[in-house]
Design a protein around this motif. Sequence first.
Motif, PDB file in Angstrom:
ATOM      1  N   LEU A  68       0.822  -1.221   0.000  1.00  0.00           N
ATOM      2  CA  LEU A  68       0.000   0.000   0.000  1.00  0.00           C
ATOM      3  C   LEU A  68       0.849   1.260   0.000  1.00  0.00           C
ATOM      4  O   LEU A  68       1.890   1.335   0.662  1.00  0.00           O
ATOM      5  N   LYS A 103      -1.681  -1.244  -4.056  1.00  0.00           N
ATOM      6  CA  LYS A 103      -2.817  -0.325  -4.041  1.00  0.00           C
ATOM      7  C   LYS A 103      -2.304   1.075  -3.697  1.00  0.00           C
ATOM      8  O   LYS A 103      -1.446   1.220  -2.818  1.00  0.00           O
ATOM      9  N   GLU A 156     -12.122   3.970   5.349  1.00  0.00           N
ATOM     10  CA  GLU A 156     -11.631   3.054   4.314  1.00  0.00           C
ATOM     11  C   GLU A 156     -10.103   3.020   4.301  1.00  0.00           C
ATOM     12  O   GLU A 156      -9.493   1.950   4.206  1.00  0.00           O
ATOM     13  N   TYR A 199      -7.632  -0.260   4.867  1.00  0.00           N
ATOM     14  CA  TYR A 199      -6.566  -0.676   3.947  1.00  0.00           C
ATOM     15  C   TYR A 199      -5.213  -0.723   4.666  1.00  0.00           C
ATOM     16  O   TYR A 199      -4.407  -1.639   4.445  1.00  0.00           O
ATOM     17  N   CYS A 202      -2.759  -4.286   4.932  1.00  0.00           N
ATOM     18  CA  CYS A 202      -1.706  -4.368   3.907  1.00  0.00           C
ATOM     19  C   CYS A 202      -0.542  -5.231   4.391  1.00  0.00           C
ATOM     20  O   CYS A 202      -0.274  -5.338   5.588  1.00  0.00           O
TER      21      CYS A 202
END
Length: 360
Positions: free
Chosen positions: A203, A229, A258, A262, A266
Motif C-alpha cells: 500500500l 494499491k 476506508e 486498507y 496491507c
Amino acid sequence: MKKVALAHDHLFQFGGAERVLLILSDMHKQAPIYTLINDGKITENLIDQSKIITSGLQKIPGINKMFRYFLLQMPKHWEKTDLSTYDLVISSSSGFVKGAKTGNNTKHICYCHAPTRYLWDNKEEYIDKMPEGKILKIFLPKLLDKLQLCDFSKAQEVDFFIANSQYIADKISKHYKRDSVVIHPPVRVEDFKTNQQVEDYYLIVSRLRPYKKVDLAIKAFNNLKLPLKIIGSGSEFRRLKKMSRSNIEFLGEVSDEERNDYLSKCKAFIYPQIEDFGISALEAMASGRPVIAYKRGGALETVVEGLSGTFFEEQTWESLAHKILRFEADKYDGNTIRQHAKKFDESVFRQRINEFVNSI
C-alpha cells in the motif's frame, strides 16, 4: 494568564502542518490564529472561523490559485502583522510566518516544519513550475536570493525553534545557524486499529506529486508483478496510471475509515520519498503494519529496522524491488509495531509542547 497568539503561513490546504496547528489551537482555545489567507471551504469544519485573522492578501479575488505569484508580498504582510501585545506567539512555519512583528516582551516559539522550502532546498523546483518567460527566468532567481537573506534575518528574531524532526533540526542549523529542540508531530494512535486478517497487497497513501516518488514504486511493482494499491490524488495521477500494469490499483481519495482499513490489512506500507518527518508511515505503524522506506529523511526517526519496518538504501526502483523480494511480513508483530507508534501519540506531543512552553 499568558496572552497567546498562534500564527500559520496559510490555510488553503490540509496536511500534517495543519494537523499540528489544530492541536495547538485546542491547547490554546482562546488564542487567535493569524494567517495570510484562509480557504473557509477547507477549514470551516476544522477551525472556528471567528478565531482566524487574515492579511490583506485575502481580499484579492482568486488568491488561493494565484498565491505563489505573491511571493514578494508575503514577508511584507507578515511584517505588518503586529503581535506585540501578546505574551507568547507560537508560529507553525514552513514559510515567512516567522517574520511576524513581535514586541520586546513577547516570546516567539517557531514550530518549524521546514526552513522556507522554495528558498533553500526547493528553489529550482519552484522556478521550474513558474510560467515560461525569459524575463521571469532571469529575475526570479535573484529575487529568491534576496528573499533568502530576508528569511535568514527574520529567523534570527525568533526566540526559540522547535523542529519537527532531527532531519529538520539539522536544516535549521545549516540554513539559519540556530539551535532547536526536536518535538515530533503526533499521530492519534487511537484512530487506527490492528487487524489479524492481513491481505496480499502492498500500500501507498500519498499525494501524487513528483517528489513523492510514487513512480519509483510503480516501476518496482511493474517488474515484480505484485499487487500494489495506491490511495491519493494529485497532478501526477494520469502519468502514473498510464505507466502502471494491471497489478497496480489506484483507489483515489477514500474516507478515513476506508483508508484505515486498507492500512490495517496491507502486507507492508511502501514509503519511497524523502519527507521532513512523515505522518503517513506512522499511521501505518499505528495500524500494526511494517514500513518499507527509503533510508533518508524523517523515516530514519520513526522506522526501526526489523521492528517497525525496513529500509532500502538507494532511491531507485531496483533497490526497492530487491528489498521487497527479501521482505518477510511474518517476521513482524503488529502489536509491537503499534506500541512503537505510541511513542509519537498526540498525548506525548501535547505533554512535550506544554513542558517546553512552561520552561521558557
